[in-house]
Design a protein around this motif. Structure first.
Motif, PDB file in Angstrom:
ATOM      1  N   PRO A 290       1.998   2.220   7.923  1.00 20.79           N
ATOM      2  CA  PRO A 290       1.815   1.380   9.121  1.00 20.79           C
ATOM      3  C   PRO A 290       0.446   0.710   9.110  1.00 20.79           C
ATOM      4  N   PHE A 291       0.393  -0.537   9.567  1.00 21.90           N
ATOM      5  CA  PHE A 291      -0.853  -1.304   9.592  1.00 21.90           C
ATOM      6  C   PHE A 291      -1.629  -1.051  10.876  1.00 21.90           C
ATOM      7  N   LYS A 292      -2.931  -0.893  10.727  1.00 22.90           N
ATOM      8  CA  LYS A 292      -3.817  -0.910  11.884  1.00 22.90           C
ATOM      9  C   LYS A 292      -4.028  -2.367  12.285  1.00 22.90           C
ATOM     10  N   THR A 293      -4.427  -2.600  13.518  1.00 27.04           N
ATOM     11  CA  THR A 293      -4.449  -3.971  14.033  1.00 27.04           C
ATOM     12  C   THR A 293      -5.794  -4.677  13.862  1.00 27.04           C
ATOM     13  N   GLY A 294      -6.775  -4.014  13.242  1.00 32.78           N
ATOM     14  CA  GLY A 294      -8.119  -4.594  13.159  1.00 32.78           C
ATOM     15  C   GLY A 294      -8.174  -5.973  12.540  1.00 32.78           C
ATOM     16  N   ALA A 295      -7.359  -6.229  11.522  1.00 31.27           N
ATOM     17  CA  ALA A 295      -7.398  -7.521  10.830  1.00 31.27           C
ATOM     18  C   ALA A 295      -6.702  -8.618  11.617  1.00 31.27           C
ATOM     19  N   PHE A 296      -5.996  -8.250  12.697  1.00 26.35           N
ATOM     20  CA  PHE A 296      -5.131  -9.205  13.373  1.00 26.35           C
ATOM     21  C   PHE A 296      -5.563  -9.511  14.803  1.00 26.35           C
ATOM     22  N   LEU A 297      -6.601  -8.840  15.280  1.00 26.34           N
ATOM     23  CA  LEU A 297      -7.048  -9.044  16.652  1.00 26.34           C
ATOM     24  C   LEU A 297      -7.717 -10.394  16.872  1.00 26.34           C
ATOM     25  N   SER A 298      -8.257 -10.968  15.812  1.00 29.66           N
ATOM     26  CA  SER A 298      -8.975 -12.241  15.963  1.00 29.66           C
ATOM     27  C   SER A 298      -8.038 -13.435  16.056  1.00 29.66           C
ATOM     28  N   LYS A 299      -6.746 -13.223  15.831  1.00 25.59           N
ATOM     29  CA  LYS A 299      -5.712 -14.259  15.908  1.00 25.59           C
ATOM     30  C   LYS A 299      -5.813 -15.299  14.799  1.00 25.59           C
ATOM     31  N   ALA A 300      -6.655 -15.050  13.813  1.00 25.88           N
ATOM     32  CA  ALA A 300      -6.820 -15.981  12.701  1.00 25.88           C
ATOM     33  C   ALA A 300      -5.740 -15.730  11.654  1.00 25.88           C
ATOM     34  N   PRO A 301      -5.384 -16.746  10.857  1.00 24.07           N
ATOM     35  CA  PRO A 301      -4.421 -16.520   9.774  1.00 24.07           C
ATOM     36  C   PRO A 301      -4.983 -15.582   8.722  1.00 24.07           C
ATOM     37  N   VAL A 302      -4.106 -14.905   8.002  1.00 27.16           N
ATOM     38  CA  VAL A 302      -4.531 -13.957   6.976  1.00 27.16           C
ATOM     39  C   VAL A 302      -3.859 -14.296   5.656  1.00 27.16           C
ATOM     40  N   LEU A 303      -4.457 -13.825   4.577  1.00 27.90           N
ATOM     41  CA  LEU A 303      -3.903 -14.037   3.235  1.00 27.90           C
ATOM     42  C   LEU A 303      -3.424 -12.696   2.684  1.00 27.90           C
ATOM     43  N   PRO A 304      -2.118 -12.438   2.645  1.00 26.53           N
ATOM     44  CA  PRO A 304      -1.612 -11.155   2.124  1.00 26.53           C
ATOM     45  C   PRO A 304      -1.664 -11.118   0.596  1.00 26.53           C
ATOM     46  N   VAL A 305      -2.121  -9.986   0.061  1.00 25.63           N
ATOM     47  CA  VAL A 305      -2.186  -9.774  -1.386  1.00 25.63           C
ATOM     48  C   VAL A 305      -1.562  -8.414  -1.689  1.00 25.63           C
ATOM     49  N   ILE A 306      -0.687  -8.381  -2.685  1.00 29.28           N
ATOM     50  CA  ILE A 306       0.016  -7.141  -3.051  1.00 29.28           C
ATOM     51  C   ILE A 306      -0.446  -6.703  -4.438  1.00 29.28           C
ATOM     52  N   LEU A 307      -0.896  -5.458  -4.548  1.00 30.51           N
ATOM     53  CA  LEU A 307      -1.366  -4.907  -5.818  1.00 30.51           C
ATOM     54  C   LEU A 307      -0.371  -3.882  -6.357  1.00 30.51           C
ATOM     55  N   ARG A 308      -0.244  -3.870  -7.684  1.00 26.53           N
ATOM     56  CA  ARG A 308       0.548  -2.836  -8.363  1.00 26.53           C
ATOM     57  C   ARG A 308      -0.164  -2.430  -9.637  1.00 26.53           C
ATOM     58  N   TYR A 309      -0.053  -1.160 -10.006  1.00 25.47           N
ATOM     59  CA  TYR A 309      -0.642  -0.651 -11.242  1.00 25.47           C
ATOM     60  C   TYR A 309       0.465  -0.028 -12.094  1.00 25.47           C
ATOM     61  N   PRO A 310       1.178  -0.824 -12.888  1.00 24.71           N
ATOM     62  CA  PRO A 310       2.216  -0.254 -13.753  1.00 24.71           C
ATOM     63  C   PRO A 310       1.592   0.734 -14.741  1.00 24.71           C
ATOM     64  N   TYR A 311       2.312   1.797 -15.067  1.00 23.07           N
ATOM     65  CA  TYR A 311       1.768   2.815 -15.970  1.00 23.07           C
ATOM     66  C   TYR A 311       2.894   3.519 -16.707  1.00 23.07           C
ATOM     67  N   GLN A 312       2.516   4.203 -17.791  1.00 24.38           N
ATOM     68  CA  GLN A 312       3.447   5.051 -18.530  1.00 24.38           C
ATOM     69  C   GLN A 312       2.991   6.496 -18.512  1.00 24.38           C
ATOM     70  N   ARG A 313       1.677   6.710 -18.596  1.00 20.63           N
ATOM     71  CA  ARG A 313       1.146   8.082 -18.677  1.00 20.63           C
ATOM     72  C   ARG A 313       0.409   8.475 -17.400  1.00 20.63           C
ATOM     73  N   PHE A 314      -0.718   7.856 -17.140  1.00 19.91           N
ATOM     74  CA  PHE A 314      -1.537   8.211 -15.980  1.00 19.91           C
ATOM     75  C   PHE A 314      -1.484   7.114 -14.924  1.00 19.91           C
ATOM     76  N   SER A 315      -1.159   7.495 -13.703  1.00 17.16           N
ATOM     77  CA  SER A 315      -1.140   6.539 -12.596  1.00 17.16           C
ATOM     78  C   SER A 315      -2.538   6.420 -11.996  1.00 17.16           C
ATOM     79  N   PRO A 316      -3.054   5.212 -11.869  1.00 18.34           N
ATOM     80  CA  PRO A 316      -4.376   5.024 -11.291  1.00 18.34           C
ATOM     81  C   PRO A 316      -4.415   5.173  -9.779  1.00 18.34           C
ATOM     82  N   ALA A 317      -3.259   5.425  -9.155  1.00 23.68           N
ATOM     83  CA  ALA A 317      -3.251   5.617  -7.705  1.00 23.68           C
ATOM     84  C   ALA A 317      -4.110   6.820  -7.340  1.00 23.68           C
ATOM     85  N   TRP A 318      -4.948   6.643  -6.316  1.00 26.22           N
ATOM     86  CA  TRP A 318      -5.814   7.743  -5.874  1.00 26.22           C
ATOM     87  C   TRP A 318      -5.167   8.357  -4.645  1.00 26.22           C
ATOM     88  N   ASP A 319      -4.271   9.297  -4.876  1.00 32.39           N
ATOM     89  CA  ASP A 319      -3.524   9.884  -3.779  1.00 32.39           C
ATOM     90  C   ASP A 319      -3.871  11.354  -3.577  1.00 32.39           C
TER      91      ASP A 319
END
Length: 405
Positions: A290-319
């Motif tokens: 779920p998104f927090k609303t901090g980026a959207f309170l100013s009513k300005a347009p936003v630029l969405p960017v989607i990241l992915r890290y494909p992997y075979q052995r080690f996933s770079p996700a910091w979970d």
């Protein structure tokens, strides 16, 4: 409300596997600590069995957004096949030292550039931010251009030799209107107020620095760190006391500095762009929290960017993996991959401007659809519960069956 996962995109249940990404320096600006200190040997699995397999399976269903699926297993402590042990052992004595030296050199070089450029400049004292976001002229150009170049160099050192970037256009002529070359969003006359991105790893920050060099939201303590502190000030980071519970505290979703910066970036092309991770924490890359609303309170347009890290052995996700273990495995990965999808600027309707929650939800649904991500209703609180259980909390049954308020 029960904390169950809502798979609103069934086709995204598959996991993308290929090599992982890199590791730099100012990356812990917005990411949460993934786990407690871990001093277990890298080549040995966890010797203490705290939970039974049925309990672990139930945990992974409940907290699916934070579950690791790579060779190294949960918390990076899984039993490795012999071939992986050999590759890891070789990388520990060859690749790791070289990358540590090169990464440290790049960090120190950029710190010295920032130090020289800020010698005769006073930081911005407004709202106790103490940053250099409003610096102008050749000094700002040097900081930005060298920052972009050295960030990309850092990613290269860490194995990100190629970055696949896709730019989706707003034209509706074709179902698949996209290109894979250089940034076209900068040609848009109406500047967005903020970039919003899904959050997978501290490496996200390095990519965004190399791409658009925006300002981030960071814990106030980051500004006091050696080397990284000055770099974060040159980025124009907005420092917040995320742990503060005082009633007068203006957090990321408040009407304070973040909103002012977003509005300023939208109206002034010379102001640094704000970069926000509205999920508030990192996931394994297959889910969108779920998104927090901090980026959207100013009513300005936003630029969405989607990241992915494909992997075979080690996933770079910091979970669920500890910071030290993650950095070591990352540095030992020979090749890492990152895929970036830039969506068109999202202009809010009047209804969305009047309702920031609706605005945030609609952008989130768009990103989930375009990025083939699964919508989840859990957040940072559940992530901490999951970490506690994995680290051997004795009250596991309570963890598994608890309800959210």
């Amino acid at each position: 409300m029960e904390s169950e996962l809502q798979d609103l995109n069934p086709k995204s249940n598959h996991h993308h596997h290929q090599p992982p990404p890199s590791s730099p320096s100012p990356d812990h600006l917005t990411t949460d600590d993934a786990s407690t200190n871990d001093d277990r040997p890298l080549l040995k699995p966890n010797s203490t069995t705290v939970t039974s397999q049925p309990d672990i399976d139930e945990l992974e269903k409940k907290f699916a957004a934070y579950v690791r699926h790579d060779v190294y297993g949960t918390m990076g402590r899984g039993e490795l096949p012999l071939s992986e042990k050999v590759m890891l052992g070789v990388a520990l004595v060859t690749l790791l030292p070289v990358r540590v030296v090169l990464a440290t050199t790049l960090l120190v070089v950029y710190y010295l550039i920032c130090r020289v450029c800020t010698l005769c400049s006073a930081p911005n004292p407004v709202d106790e931010q103490d940053d250099y976001a409003n610096m102008r002229g050749w000094k700002r150009s040097v900081i930005v251009q060298s920052g972009k170049f050295l960030s990309r160099s850092m990613l290269f050192v860490l194995g990100f030799y190629w970055i696949r970037e896709t730019y989706r256009r707003s034209d509706i002529d074709n179902n698949n209107s996209e290109t894979e070359c250089k940034d076209q969003s900068q040609d848009d006359p109406d500047r967005p107020g903020a970039i919003v991105s899904n959050h997978i790893s501290y490496l996200d920050i390095l990519y965004h620095m190399s791409s658009s060099f925006p300002s981030f939201v960071a814990k106030r303590s980051v500004g006091k760190l050696p080397l990284v502190g000055l770099i974060s000030k040159c980025l124009g980071c907005v420092y917040v006391q995320r742990e503060s519970k005082s009633s007068d505290f203006k957090g990321v979703s408040g009407t304070g500095v973040v909103n002012e910066r977003v509005r300023e970036a939208h109206q002034n092309k010379f102001a640094p762009m704000m970069m926000l991770f509205p999920e508030g924490t990192t996931t394994n890359g297959d889910f969108l929290l779920p998104f927090k609303t901090g980026a959207f309170l100013s009513k300005a347009p936003v630029l969405p960017v989607i990241l992915r890290y494909p992997y075979q052995r080690f996933s770079p996700a910091w979970d669920t993996i500890s910071g030290v273990r993650h950095v070591i495995y990352l540095f030992c990965q020979f090749v890492n991959h990152i895929e970036v999808t830039h969506l068109p600027i999202y202009y809010p309707s009047q209804q969305e401007k009047d309702d920031p929650k609706l605005y945030a939800d609609n952008v989130r649904k768009l990103m989930a659809h375009e990025g083939n991500l699964i919508l989840s209703d859990i957040g940072l609180a559940e992530k901490r519960v999951y970490h506690t259980a994995l680290n051997g909390n004795n009250s596991l049954p309570t963890v598994l069956h608890q309800k959210e308020e």
